[in-house]
Enzyme design. Structure first.
Site, PDB file in Angstrom:
ATOM      1  N   GLY A 190       0.854  -1.287  -0.118  1.00 50.44           N
ATOM      2  CA  GLY A 190      -0.128  -0.017   0.105  1.00 50.44           C
ATOM      3  C   GLY A 190       0.734   1.163   0.039  1.00 50.44           C
ATOM      4  O   GLY A 190       0.701   1.988  -0.853  1.00 50.44           O
ATOM      5  N   ALA A 191       1.851   1.097   0.855  1.00 48.43           N
ATOM      6  CA  ALA A 191       2.566   2.640   0.962  1.00 48.43           C
ATOM      7  C   ALA A 191       3.389   2.885  -0.426  1.00 48.43           C
ATOM      8  O   ALA A 191       3.294   3.799  -0.802  1.00 48.43           O
ATOM      9  CB  ALA A 191       3.469   2.503   2.166  1.00 48.43           C
ATOM     10  N   GLY A 192       4.098   1.890  -0.815  1.00 45.94           N
ATOM     11  CA  GLY A 192       5.037   1.876  -2.033  1.00 45.94           C
ATOM     12  C   GLY A 192       4.177   2.287  -3.333  1.00 45.94           C
ATOM     13  O   GLY A 192       4.432   3.095  -3.947  1.00 45.94           O
TER      14      GLY A 192
ATOM     15  N   PHE B 299     -14.142  -1.003  15.885  1.00 44.96           N
ATOM     16  CA  PHE B 299     -12.886  -1.847  16.154  1.00 44.96           C
ATOM     17  C   PHE B 299     -12.243  -1.469  17.217  1.00 44.96           C
ATOM     18  O   PHE B 299     -12.360  -0.314  17.985  1.00 44.96           O
ATOM     19  CB  PHE B 299     -11.866  -1.158  14.967  1.00 44.96           C
TER      20      PHE B 299
ATOM     21  N   ASP C  92      13.602  -6.182   4.902  1.00 48.35           N
ATOM     22  CA  ASP C  92      14.756  -5.704   4.122  1.00 48.35           C
ATOM     23  C   ASP C  92      15.100  -4.299   4.170  1.00 48.35           C
ATOM     24  O   ASP C  92      16.471  -3.938   4.120  1.00 48.35           O
ATOM     25  CB  ASP C  92      14.459  -6.188   2.718  1.00 48.35           C
TER      26      ASP C  92
ATOM     27  N   GLN D 187       3.948  -5.718  18.215  1.00 45.32           N
ATOM     28  CA  GLN D 187       2.616  -6.201  18.553  1.00 45.32           C
ATOM     29  C   GLN D 187       2.321  -7.577  18.133  1.00 45.32           C
ATOM     30  O   GLN D 187       2.607  -8.133  17.288  1.00 45.32           O
ATOM     31  CB  GLN D 187       1.797  -5.136  17.668  1.00 45.32           C
TER      32      GLN D 187
ATOM     33  N   HIS E  61      -0.796  -9.715  17.937  1.00 43.24           N
ATOM     34  CA  HIS E  61      -2.257  -9.717  17.497  1.00 43.24           C
ATOM     35  C   HIS E  61      -3.013 -10.708  18.431  1.00 43.24           C
ATOM     36  O   HIS E  61      -2.375 -11.710  18.682  1.00 43.24           O
ATOM     37  CB  HIS E  61      -2.575 -10.002  16.211  1.00 43.24           C
TER      38      HIS E  61
ATOM     39  N   LEU F  94      -3.998 -14.690  10.790  1.00 44.94           N
ATOM     40  CA  LEU F  94      -4.902 -13.793  11.435  1.00 44.94           C
ATOM     41  C   LEU F  94      -6.337 -14.022  11.511  1.00 44.94           C
ATOM     42  O   LEU F  94      -6.855 -14.552  10.289  1.00 44.94           O
ATOM     43  CB  LEU F  94      -4.569 -12.482  10.537  1.00 44.94           C
TER      44      LEU F  94
ATOM     45  N   GLU G 109      -9.627  -8.710  13.969  1.00 46.56           N
ATOM     46  CA  GLU G 109     -10.439  -8.023  15.019  1.00 46.56           C
ATOM     47  C   GLU G 109     -11.812  -7.693  14.675  1.00 46.56           C
ATOM     48  O   GLU G 109     -12.612  -7.433  15.598  1.00 46.56           O
ATOM     49  CB  GLU G 109      -9.570  -6.837  15.403  1.00 46.56           C
TER      50      GLU G 109
ATOM     51  N   ARG H 229      -5.059  -3.942  21.162  1.00 44.91           N
ATOM     52  CA  ARG H 229      -4.609  -5.349  21.183  1.00 44.91           C
ATOM     53  C   ARG H 229      -3.497  -5.514  22.457  1.00 44.91           C
ATOM     54  O   ARG H 229      -3.440  -6.903  22.524  1.00 44.91           O
ATOM     55  CB  ARG H 229      -3.749  -5.359  19.793  1.00 44.91           C
TER      56      ARG H 229
ATOM     57  N   HIS I 192       2.362  -9.855  14.897  1.00 46.05           N
ATOM     58  CA  HIS I 192       1.635  -9.175  13.756  1.00 46.05           C
ATOM     59  C   HIS I 192       2.296  -8.116  13.368  1.00 46.05           C
ATOM     60  O   HIS I 192       2.335  -7.677  11.974  1.00 46.05           O
ATOM     61  CB  HIS I 192       0.344  -8.972  14.534  1.00 46.05           C
TER      62      HIS I 192
ATOM     63  N   ARG J 124      -0.159  -0.262  18.408  1.00 46.14           N
ATOM     64  CA  ARG J 124      -0.958   0.276  17.053  1.00 46.14           C
ATOM     65  C   ARG J 124      -2.305  -0.043  17.490  1.00 46.14           C
ATOM     66  O   ARG J 124      -2.684  -1.224  17.795  1.00 46.14           O
ATOM     67  CB  ARG J 124      -0.406  -0.327  15.782  1.00 46.14           C
TER      68      ARG J 124
ATOM     69  N   SER K   9      -2.970   0.674  10.391  1.00 48.23           N
ATOM     70  CA  SER K   9      -1.852   0.201   9.599  1.00 48.23           C
ATOM     71  C   SER K   9      -2.238   0.834   8.274  1.00 48.23           C
ATOM     72  O   SER K   9      -1.293   1.318   7.442  1.00 48.23           O
ATOM     73  CB  SER K   9      -1.628  -1.054   9.821  1.00 48.23           C
TER      74      SER K   9
END
Lengths: 238, 578
Positions: free
Chosen positions: B14-16, B115, B216, B235, B237, B247, B250, B281, B351, B393, B398
């Site tokens: 997602g970030a990249g 959540f 990495d 964390q 989970h 997973l 939640e 969590r 997690h 978190r 996230s």
């Protein structure tokens, strides 16, 4: 239990032809087939080549042919592919795509066919509100097709490319349907000609192999037939 | 081979991908990824992405920011949390406008659900803030962003593994990368490099993380003198599938699922009277572990792998099918169990890394406590530490972190590369990487990495887990140091060039060992309990001495710690109860 895994090996630069190698693994019948492959890789033979990542059926890395059926090694439990101690499971790479190494295939062509159907929302209208409004019923129409993880199991399971290698394949059509059936999308004019072509939807003969293979339970054949109807309706309107 | 780009992005989660969408509009950009982009672990995120849209009940970004700060046990940098919560709203609309198929309200708006740790009016009770697409929200974000990258013709180098970072003082000049298909080393000279390599849960035995989550980016940075921030905060989970660590979102509890011990008791009533099963969590994971240690796990043998039940039977088959289909499928596949009929056996699973490469709110990497910027080097997503997650978190934050800070980093890069000059890089920049890979593949006999991996994961799980103490952690540090020694002699069994996944796994193992050492040392040094870092020998939070971030430098195989101030400019730290 103890099982034998018979794996197709091939390194194109050094091997003249693909061959089979057998490994014996001690494994819990409830373990994933991927766990057995990892056991081989970590403790028996580091040279075995296969892709893997999420290990629970959501990333699509470890699609392969298992006893002649296409699927994900991480979603296949050992007990589902062997019955008794000493039984053998045969593992091969996906069909129709060039082998790069052992169970690793070059997916370029698969992704090129996917990209050909313009797999993104096409809608240049300015959004009047914060989000585009879509009813739960409208969303449900294409719900299962959004599950696709592009693992290419369906592509390998389909018998059509044997005779017709340029067939666009079930995944690309299901992904086209995902957008064509989305009430927010306006891309029919751009996508339908691609699908109406000789290598588009028409070579599909409803073998249902894609639907049976899909690890994400997408009713692919049904989506292909719906897409065929969309094309017929669209041509009728023109 | 030397390539030149304005911008190189490492990682295609997602970030990249979000950063790539922004950076590629203004600069020549390439995304390098060890996987095909759609295989990235963002796709495994399930429950949702939070934003105070207020679509189903009143909500405010300010409440979201406060929950994030309190959830992180006040180790969160508060201005960053405010940015996260405020930009969340537009970020979710942007994703929807780009095609993300969110679940809808009867009025056709984006639906929202509860959540853990997300509350109305500063803790009064749970609020419906998580926007979701069934229990495959991460999959939909990854797909939508990849689709947009196709539309915008972003360049990808698929299955390229980063090996080294080229730094000249405080200026980033590019990367050294190995192409998996051929085994060839490539140099990418670039004005800007963004690490978005995700997490490193594979340092632990039981984890929800993918095999590819080997840290990495942080490891490469650490070996080049960049500190890693808050690495002791990892964390667990609360609800992974027993034994496998897969997973279970939640969102099951968000929709009303209840944790029960062997007596059928809803034990969270004792630990978190207000939020119950929707406490953050760290609290729920500790509560489960405490129940197990007190003999109230389902087996009742007090062993670390005993478990509790997550009961979703009362939700009914329809709710499970409409809102939690994937986790229902996981239960079916891996446990042979229908969650509409039977409770799910769960235990905590490693997690998420709260810590990582230190950055400012534009994703720029920081070299020290004074905030010295490494020009042209950026990080975003789980591999980075902004810090918006502090010591723990909150669920759904996230995915939000990825899109908000991936986008901000991409925008900043687009501005930065306009005025930066293309660095001069020659083949000598790859000398150390070439020597490293040459050693691993020189054909001599050495131990294989499989056993080292196994021992590392067991050590970290048993000694740097949910509850920690001095003796165990000191032992872990020694064990990891010994494993690093053994790693010095490992060799590949596969000596061919094409798709040498044996070599790939050894590169990854080296990264995991470095991060294990840094995590263990950082945890050993922090003498308090805060968020996910719970010490039996220091059970209280200690703001007088420890309200500070750690910065861990890897120097000649040893870890040196420095400290950095926490931004508490909005809310004064208070005792944390739910």
């Amino acid at each position: 239990m103890q099982i034998t895994i018979k794996i197709q090996r091939y390194a194109p630069d050094t091997d003249e032809a693909p061959y089979f190698q057998e490994y014996t693994v001690e494994i819990d019948p409830h373990a994933r087939l991927l766990d057995a492959l990892m056991d081989i890789k970590r403790f028996q033979d580091g040279s075995l080549g296969f892709r893997k990542s999420c290990a629970h059926g959501v990333c699509g890395s470890d699609a392969m042919r298992i006893n002649g059926q296409d699927g994900l090694a991480c979603k296949t439990l050992v007990k589902d592919v062997v019955e008794n101690d000493g039984d053998t499971v045969v593992v091969e790479p996906l069909r129709y795509l060039p082998v790069q190494r052992d169970l690793i295939v070059d997916q370029s062509e698969f992704f090129a066919k996917y990209k050909a159907i313009k797999p993104y929302l096409i809608n240049d209208e300015k959004v009047a509100e914060k989000e585009r409004i879509q009813s739960p019923e409208e969303r449900l129409v294409f719900d299962d097709s959004t599950n696709c993880i592009l693992c290419a199991s369906c592509y390998s399971a389909c018998p059509v490319p044997e005779e017709h290698p340029s067939f666009i394949g079930p995944a690309a059509i299901a992904q086209a349907f995902r957008f064509l059936a989305d009430s927010r999308d306006q891309g029919a004019e751009e996508r339908l000609p691609v699908l109406d072509a000789e290598n588009g939807v028409w070579p599909c003969q409803n073998h249902f192999k894609c639907t049976l293979a899909c690890p994400r339970s997408i009713m692919i054949t049904k989506r292909i037939n719906q897409t065929k109807r969309m094309i017929t309706d669209w041509k009728g309107e023109k | 081979m030397i390539h030149q780009f304005d911008t190189i992005i490492v990682g295609s989660g997602g970030a990249g991908l979000y950063a790539a969408l922004e950076a590629s509009r203004k600069s020549k950009t390439a995304v390098l990824s060890k996987l095909y982009p759609v295989r990235s672990h963002t796709g495994a995120a399930q429950g949702g992405i939070s934003a105070a849209l207020g679509n189903v009940e009143e909500d405010k970004p300010e409440w979201h920011a406060f929950d994030t700060v309190k959830g992180g046990d006040y180790l969160v940098d508060q201005q960053a949390a405010q940015i996260l919560a405020e930009e969340a709203v537009q970020a979710v609309y942007d994703l929807e406008n780009r095609g993300l198929p969110f679940n809808r309200t009867p009025e056709g708006r984006i639906d929202q659900r509860r959540f853990g740790g997300h509350t109305r009016n500063f803790g009064e009770g749970p609020v419906r803030r998580a926007c979701y697409a069934a229990d495959r929200t991460g999959h939909m974000i990854l797909q939508t962003l990849y689709q947009q990258c196709i539309k915008n013709e972003v360049s990808f180098f698929d299955e390229f593994q980063v090996v080294d970072l080229i730094l000249d003082g405080t200026v980033c000049k590019g990367l050294v990368v190995v192409e998996l298909a051929t085994g060839e080393l490539h140099i990418f000279a670039a004005k800007a490099v963004l690490f978005a390599t995700g997490g490193f849960g594979r340092i632990f035995k039981i984890t929800s993380n993918a095999y590819a989550n080997t840290g990495d980016g942080p490891a490469v940075c650490a070996r080049r003198g960049i500190p890693l921030e808050d690495m002791e905060f990892y964390q667990f989970h609360p609800t992974g599938i027993m034994g496998l660590g897969i997973l279970i979102s939640e969102a099951v509890r968000g929709e009303g699922g209840i944790l029960r011990n062997r007596d059928g008791e809803r034990f969270m009533e004792r630990y978190s009277p207000t939020l119950l099963d929707l406490a953050p969590r760290d609290i729920v994971a500790r509560s489960i572990q405490t129940e197990v240690f007190e003999g109230k796990g389902i087996r009742g043998d007090r062993k670390i792998d005993d478990y509790v039940h997550l009961d979703a039977t009362h939700l009914g088959a329809d709710v499970l099918a409409a809102k939690l289909p994937d986790i229902s499928g996981f239960c079916e596949t891996y446990l042979g169990l229908n969650p509409a009929e039977k409770a799910i056996p769960v235990l905590p699973t490693a997690h998420y890394a709260m810590g990582g490469i230190p950055t400012d709110t534009d994703g720029r990497v920081l070299l020290d406590r004074g905030g010295t910027v490494v020009d042209g080097l950026y990080a975003a997503g789980e591999c980075a530490c902004v810090s918006v997650h502090g010591a723990n978190r909150l669920g759904t934050n996230s995915l939000l972190d990825l899109v908000v800070f991936g986008r901000r980093a991409g925008l900043h890069i687009a501005g930065y590369v306009k005025q930066a000059t293309m660095p001069a890089v020659d083949e000598s920049a790859a000398a150390e990487a070439r020597e490293f890979i040459g050693r691993l593949t020189d054909g001599s006999k050495g131990p294989h990495g499989g056993y080292i991996t196994d021992e590392m994961q067991t050590t970290m799980m048993e000694k740097i887990g949910i509850y920690r103490n001095e003796k165990d952690m000191a032992a872990a540090v020694e064990e990891i140091k010994e494993l690093r020694q053994r790693y010095g002699a490992v060799r590949v069994q596969d000596t061919t060039k094409q798709f040498n996944t044996d070599l790939l796994e050894l590169i990854e193992l080296g990264n995991l060992l470095d991060l294990s050492l840094i995590t263990a040392e950082s945890a050993l040094k922090r003498q308090e309990s805060r968020g996910a870092h719970s010490r039996e020998d220091y059970p209280e939070r200690d703001d007088d001495n420890w309200l500070q971030h750690t910065l861990a430098y890897l120097e000649d195989g040893e870890v040196r710690l420095d400290f950095k101030e926490v931004d508490t400019s909005i809310w004064e730290p208070k005792p944390r109860s739910y």
